[in-house]
Design a protein around this motif. Structure first.
Motif, PDB file in Angstrom:
ATOM      1  N   ILE A 211       0.863  -1.172   0.000  1.00 41.16           N
ATOM      2  CA  ILE A 211       0.000   0.000   0.000  1.00 41.16           C
ATOM      3  C   ILE A 211       0.901   1.224   0.000  1.00 41.16           C
ATOM      4  O   ILE A 211       1.885   1.277   0.741  1.00 41.16           O
ATOM      5  CB  ILE A 211      -0.969   0.007   1.201  1.00 41.16           C
ATOM      6  CG1 ILE A 211      -1.841   1.266   1.164  1.00 41.16           C
ATOM      7  CG2 ILE A 211      -0.226  -0.120   2.523  1.00 41.16           C
ATOM      8  CD1 ILE A 211      -2.973   1.241   2.180  1.00 41.16           C
ATOM      9  N   GLU A 212       0.583   2.184  -0.861  1.00 42.84           N
ATOM     10  CA  GLU A 212       1.417   3.378  -1.010  1.00 42.84           C
ATOM     11  C   GLU A 212       0.537   4.613  -0.923  1.00 42.84           C
ATOM     12  O   GLU A 212      -0.510   4.690  -1.574  1.00 42.84           O
ATOM     13  CB  GLU A 212       2.146   3.334  -2.352  1.00 42.84           C
ATOM     14  CG  GLU A 212       3.096   4.493  -2.593  1.00 42.84           C
ATOM     15  CD  GLU A 212       3.892   4.311  -3.876  1.00 42.84           C
ATOM     16  OE1 GLU A 212       4.810   3.461  -3.891  1.00 42.84           O
ATOM     17  OE2 GLU A 212       3.574   5.001  -4.865  1.00 42.84           O
ATOM     18  N   ILE A 213       0.966   5.579  -0.134  1.00 40.96           N
ATOM     19  CA  ILE A 213       0.240   6.833   0.051  1.00 40.96           C
ATOM     20  C   ILE A 213       1.167   7.986  -0.312  1.00 40.96           C
ATOM     21  O   ILE A 213       2.323   8.023   0.117  1.00 40.96           O
ATOM     22  CB  ILE A 213      -0.255   6.987   1.502  1.00 40.96           C
ATOM     23  CG1 ILE A 213      -1.242   5.868   1.845  1.00 40.96           C
ATOM     24  CG2 ILE A 213      -0.912   8.348   1.708  1.00 40.96           C
ATOM     25  CD1 ILE A 213      -1.660   5.852   3.306  1.00 40.96           C
ATOM     26  N   GLN A 214       0.655   8.902  -1.119  1.00 40.88           N
ATOM     27  CA  GLN A 214       1.440  10.065  -1.531  1.00 40.88           C
ATOM     28  C   GLN A 214       0.620  11.327  -1.336  1.00 40.88           C
ATOM     29  O   GLN A 214      -0.557  11.381  -1.705  1.00 40.88           O
ATOM     30  CB  GLN A 214       1.863   9.946  -2.998  1.00 40.88           C
ATOM     31  CG  GLN A 214       2.670  11.135  -3.510  1.00 40.88           C
ATOM     32  CD  GLN A 214       3.166  10.939  -4.931  1.00 40.88           C
ATOM     33  OE1 GLN A 214       3.174   9.819  -5.445  1.00 40.88           O
ATOM     34  NE2 GLN A 214       3.588  12.016  -5.570  1.00 40.88           N
ATOM     35  N   ILE A 215       1.249  12.355  -0.765  1.00 42.72           N
ATOM     36  CA  ILE A 215       0.628  13.667  -0.590  1.00 42.72           C
ATOM     37  C   ILE A 215       1.576  14.712  -1.161  1.00 42.72           C
ATOM     38  O   ILE A 215       2.739  14.789  -0.768  1.00 42.72           O
ATOM     39  CB  ILE A 215       0.340  13.970   0.893  1.00 42.72           C
ATOM     40  CG1 ILE A 215      -0.623  12.930   1.473  1.00 42.72           C
ATOM     41  CG2 ILE A 215      -0.246  15.377   1.045  1.00 42.72           C
ATOM     42  CD1 ILE A 215      -0.882  13.101   2.954  1.00 42.72           C
ATOM     43  N   ASP A 216       1.080  15.492  -2.121  1.00 42.92           N
ATOM     44  CA  ASP A 216       1.850  16.586  -2.712  1.00 42.92           C
ATOM     45  C   ASP A 216       1.302  17.908  -2.198  1.00 42.92           C
ATOM     46  O   ASP A 216       0.085  18.143  -2.254  1.00 42.92           O
ATOM     47  CB  ASP A 216       1.754  16.568  -4.241  1.00 42.92           C
ATOM     48  CG  ASP A 216       2.326  15.298  -4.836  1.00 42.92           C
ATOM     49  OD1 ASP A 216       3.163  14.662  -4.174  1.00 42.92           O
ATOM     50  OD2 ASP A 216       1.928  14.945  -5.965  1.00 42.92           O
ATOM     51  N   GLY A 217       2.180  18.765  -1.712  1.00 47.53           N
ATOM     52  CA  GLY A 217       1.781  20.089  -1.262  1.00 47.53           C
ATOM     53  C   GLY A 217       2.096  21.137  -2.306  1.00 47.53           C
ATOM     54  O   GLY A 217       3.213  21.194  -2.831  1.00 47.53           O
ATOM     55  N   LEU A 218       1.113  21.979  -2.646  1.00 44.07           N
ATOM     56  CA  LEU A 218       1.270  23.038  -3.639  1.00 44.07           C
ATOM     57  C   LEU A 218       1.004  24.374  -2.966  1.00 44.07           C
ATOM     58  O   LEU A 218      -0.107  24.621  -2.486  1.00 44.07           O
ATOM     59  CB  LEU A 218       0.303  22.840  -4.809  1.00 44.07           C
ATOM     60  CG  LEU A 218       0.343  21.473  -5.504  1.00 44.07           C
ATOM     61  CD1 LEU A 218      -0.791  21.370  -6.519  1.00 44.07           C
ATOM     62  CD2 LEU A 218       1.686  21.255  -6.175  1.00 44.07           C
ATOM     63  N   VAL A 219       2.007  25.226  -2.917  1.00 41.45           N
ATOM     64  CA  VAL A 219       1.862  26.561  -2.339  1.00 41.45           C
ATOM     65  C   VAL A 219       1.903  27.568  -3.480  1.00 41.45           C
ATOM     66  O   VAL A 219       2.887  27.650  -4.219  1.00 41.45           O
ATOM     67  CB  VAL A 219       2.982  26.861  -1.326  1.00 41.45           C
ATOM     68  CG1 VAL A 219       2.763  28.238  -0.704  1.00 41.45           C
ATOM     69  CG2 VAL A 219       3.029  25.790  -0.248  1.00 41.45           C
ATOM     70  N   TYR A 220       0.814  28.332  -3.649  1.00 45.34           N
ATOM     71  CA  TYR A 220       0.689  29.266  -4.763  1.00 45.34           C
ATOM     72  C   TYR A 220       1.298  30.618  -4.418  1.00 45.34           C
ATOM     73  O   TYR A 220       1.653  30.894  -3.262  1.00 45.34           O
ATOM     74  CB  TYR A 220      -0.780  29.418  -5.148  1.00 45.34           C
ATOM     75  CG  TYR A 220      -1.413  28.135  -5.633  1.00 45.34           C
ATOM     76  CD1 TYR A 220      -1.468  27.823  -6.983  1.00 45.34           C
ATOM     77  CD2 TYR A 220      -1.951  27.224  -4.726  1.00 45.34           C
ATOM     78  CE1 TYR A 220      -2.052  26.642  -7.427  1.00 45.34           C
ATOM     79  CE2 TYR A 220      -2.538  26.045  -5.158  1.00 45.34           C
ATOM     80  CZ  TYR A 220      -2.583  25.756  -6.507  1.00 45.34           C
ATOM     81  OH  TYR A 220      -3.149  24.591  -6.931  1.00 45.34           O
ATOM     82  N   ALA A 224      -1.925  30.542  -1.054  1.00 46.32           N
ATOM     83  CA  ALA A 224      -2.947  29.500  -0.948  1.00 46.32           C
ATOM     84  C   ALA A 224      -2.260  28.137  -0.972  1.00 46.32           C
ATOM     85  O   ALA A 224      -1.202  27.960  -1.586  1.00 46.32           O
ATOM     86  CB  ALA A 224      -3.945  29.621  -2.090  1.00 46.32           C
ATOM     87  N   LEU A 225      -2.872  27.169  -0.301  1.00 46.87           N
ATOM     88  CA  LEU A 225      -2.267  25.848  -0.147  1.00 46.87           C
ATOM     89  C   LEU A 225      -3.240  24.771  -0.602  1.00 46.87           C
ATOM     90  O   LEU A 225      -4.411  24.773  -0.203  1.00 46.87           O
ATOM     91  CB  LEU A 225      -1.875  25.618   1.315  1.00 46.87           C
ATOM     92  CG  LEU A 225      -1.228  24.279   1.676  1.00 46.87           C
ATOM     93  CD1 LEU A 225       0.103  24.109   0.951  1.00 46.87           C
ATOM     94  CD2 LEU A 225      -1.031  24.181   3.187  1.00 46.87           C
ATOM     95  N   SER A 226      -2.767  23.869  -1.463  1.00 44.73           N
ATOM     96  CA  SER A 226      -3.574  22.737  -1.914  1.00 44.73           C
ATOM     97  C   SER A 226      -2.770  21.461  -1.752  1.00 44.73           C
ATOM     98  O   SER A 226      -1.531  21.484  -1.747  1.00 44.73           O
ATOM     99  CB  SER A 226      -3.983  22.900  -3.385  1.00 44.73           C
ATOM    100  OG  SER A 226      -4.834  24.008  -3.568  1.00 44.73           O
ATOM    101  N   PHE A 227      -3.498  20.346  -1.648  1.00 47.38           N
ATOM    102  CA  PHE A 227      -2.849  19.050  -1.491  1.00 47.38           C
ATOM    103  C   PHE A 227      -3.391  18.073  -2.532  1.00 47.38           C
ATOM    104  O   PHE A 227      -4.605  17.893  -2.643  1.00 47.38           O
ATOM    105  CB  PHE A 227      -3.098  18.473  -0.089  1.00 47.38           C
ATOM    106  CG  PHE A 227      -2.465  19.257   1.018  1.00 47.38           C
ATOM    107  CD1 PHE A 227      -1.139  19.056   1.359  1.00 47.38           C
ATOM    108  CD2 PHE A 227      -3.198  20.209   1.714  1.00 47.38           C
ATOM    109  CE1 PHE A 227      -0.554  19.776   2.384  1.00 47.38           C
ATOM    110  CE2 PHE A 227      -2.629  20.933   2.734  1.00 47.38           C
ATOM    111  CZ  PHE A 227      -1.296  20.720   3.073  1.00 47.38           C
TER     112      PHE A 227
END
Length: 525
Positions: A211-220, A224-227
């Motif tokens: 099982i693999e979990i990935q979270i990418d953080g995007l800071v504009y 603003a912050l998105s995942f």
């Protein structure tokens, strides 16, 4: 402030899991200098159910170790994603080429992980875009810190015994990336980051579920912050030197089809991965097809054209999955993509795109000779604009090829094997019958090829060769390529070459032709 908290949290998480170890790479640590010792390969096809309309994705990955000195490494990494969606009444019509590239990843190898600084690039390119509009796609050039365990390396296969513990820190593998841009646009990011964790469950005799979990953080740029969030379930199934991975994936990705659009999707796919080459055993490359029933091979090239009215830079990438059957007979599947930028200020944007999917069977007929029957689907596309018509064909091809001794092994000029001039020649001929086409006015393609290799030095193999293509049908035409260069005797062979070429149908079938010079490099294994 929110961004700093996010980065600090990820660093704390990885601090606590850093004792988690994957298989040791002690066998890879030597007090020597190596050039092009290893390459990790991955070929991935998946069917997608997507909110924004993506129908499938093809992924090719090449993780190339360029230099290795003691525990210090410099590597390059390319990940090529080709997305399809329903267009022009075709369910799997190519829509986008997306690239992630580490131009240079300078890292220090610990026993079970590596950490370093990367200079990277991310970009999207729309295929057959109705209106030419260069510069409205994602572009990122940045610097970042990468830290990942050995088990996350492309093609690396962690080894477990069947009675390994199901609950162990040794079953964890991880990766962390935090990046800052020199240039970012469409959209404009201030930071990018990624955190990935995989847990292996060694409970089957012939496979390793995970099982693999990935979270990418995007800071504009406006803070603003998105995942992006992804979860993948699959099973690693080793077969000779290749690991097959059937998998299911669920993902939520921001800025998907266009900036500001979020996509939720499911994907079912199959990956084939391999770690090839070995800098302490050059003979591995010479013997791999004799000892490995299943193998992955690749070709990657980059070239600069000179005196062309249409081309500027050209990139090639192909990966071949090969299955040895018996008595040197084999079946294979090749995925190939080539694109050239135009001779304009936008020189790095893909303009002319060729995509080929080819599969076939090779029958051994006598020493160093194979008779090959194959099927090919070939497509011609435009990057970031559209010529106004689809151009593609399906073909059946019959070939006879000779693989000379010098094309397959590291040459030794003192060996008597190379006294026979015949052993130094590569040649072949193929005839392709096009049985289905769209806006492609040819019915047959005949292609003779001949190359001669010189056994004159231990450092490499100088060569000279020629390829000729003759197109027959409603119209007749021809192309050729005269090439010379040297193949260096590195474990992953590096070719430096010059060629003189004639191309036809550059902008569309029946369109422009060109004579031009090329200087380039190519890796082939």
């Amino acid at each position: 402030m929110q961004t700093k908290r996010y980065i600090i949290k990820m660093i704390i998480i990885f601090y606590f899991i850093s004792p988690v170890q994957s298989q040791s790479q002690n066998s890879l640590l030597y007090n020597n200098f190596y050039f092009l010792p290893l390459a990790g390969l991955s070929l991935d096809y998946s069917i997608i159910e997507s909110d924004v309309g993506f129908t499938a994705k093809q992924v090719k990955e090449v993780d190339l170790q360029v230099f290795w000195y003691n525990s210090w490494k410099v590597s390059m990494y390319v990940k090529e994603n080709v997305y399809t969606l329903k267009r022009h009444d075709v369910h799997y019509y190519p829509y986008r080429i997306s690239y992630y590239m580490d131009f240079a990843y300078i890292s220090y190898q610990f026993k079970n992980s590596q950490v370093g600084i990367t200079f990277n690039h991310i970009c999207n390119n729309t295929i057959d875009k109705p209106q030419r509009n260069i510069g409205t796609e994602l572009r990122w050039y940045g610097i970042g810190i990468k830290w990942y365990s050995n088990g996350m390396q492309v093609g690396y296969n962690p080894l477990y015994s069947y009675n390994s513990s199901l609950f162990s820190f040794n079953n964890f593998h991880y990766g962390l990336y935090v990046g800052y841009p020199f240039l970012s646009k469409v959209p404009e990011y201030k930071y990018m980051s990624s955190c990935i964790i995989r847990y292996d469950i060694p409970c089957l005799p012939y496979g390793i579920p995970f099982i693999e979990i990935q979270i990418d953080g995007l800071v504009y740029s406006d803070n603003a912050l998105s995942f992006n969030r992804f979860i993948e379930l699959g099973c690693m199934m080793p077969s000779s030197s290749v690991t097959f991975i059937p998998y299911w994936c669920y993902g939520i990705a921001h800025d998907s089809l266009y900036p500001g659009i979020t996509d939720t999707y499911f994907a079912f796919g199959l990956k084939a991965q391999s770690l090839i080459g070995n800098y302490y055993d050059k003979d591995l490359r010479n013997n791999q097809h004799k000892t490995k029933n299943t193998s992955l091979n690749f070709m990657a090239g980059y070239a600069k054209t000179i005196s062309s009215e249409y081309y500027n830079f050209t990139t090639d990438l192909s990966i071949t999955l090969q299955q040895l059957i018996c008595n040197n007979n084999y079946a294979y599947f090749t995925s190939y993509l080539n694109h050239s930028s135009e001779d304009q200020p936008t020189a790095l944007y893909p303009r002319f795109i060729n995509i080929s999917l080819k599969s076939g069977y090779a029958q051994y007929i006598f020493p160093f000779h194979h008779l090959i029957i194959s099927y090919e689907h070939f497509r011609r596309h435009d990057g970031n604009q559209y010529r106004g018509q689809p151009e593609n064909f399906h073909a059946i091809e019959l070939s006879m090829v000779n693989h000379s001794l010098l094309s397959m092994v590291f040459n030794n000029p003192e060996s008597s094997e190379f006294d026979n001039i015949y052993n130094n020649i590569n040649y072949g001929i193929s005839i392709a019958y096009i049985f289905s086409q769209q806006h492609y006015p040819y019915s047959f393609i005949v292609k003779p090829i001949v190359y001669y290799y010189f056994a004159c030095c231990n450092a490499g193999r100088p060569f000279v060769g020629m390829e000729f293509l003759y197109f027959m049908g409603k119209e007749n035409n021809y192309e050729y390529n005269i090439e010379s260069g040297i193949i260096l005797n590195t474990t992953i062979p590096l070719t430096i070459y010059y060629s003189f070429k004639r191309d036809i149908d550059i902008d569309f079938t029946g369109g422009a032709h060109d004579l031009y010079h090329v200087i380039g490099i190519r890796l082939t294994l």
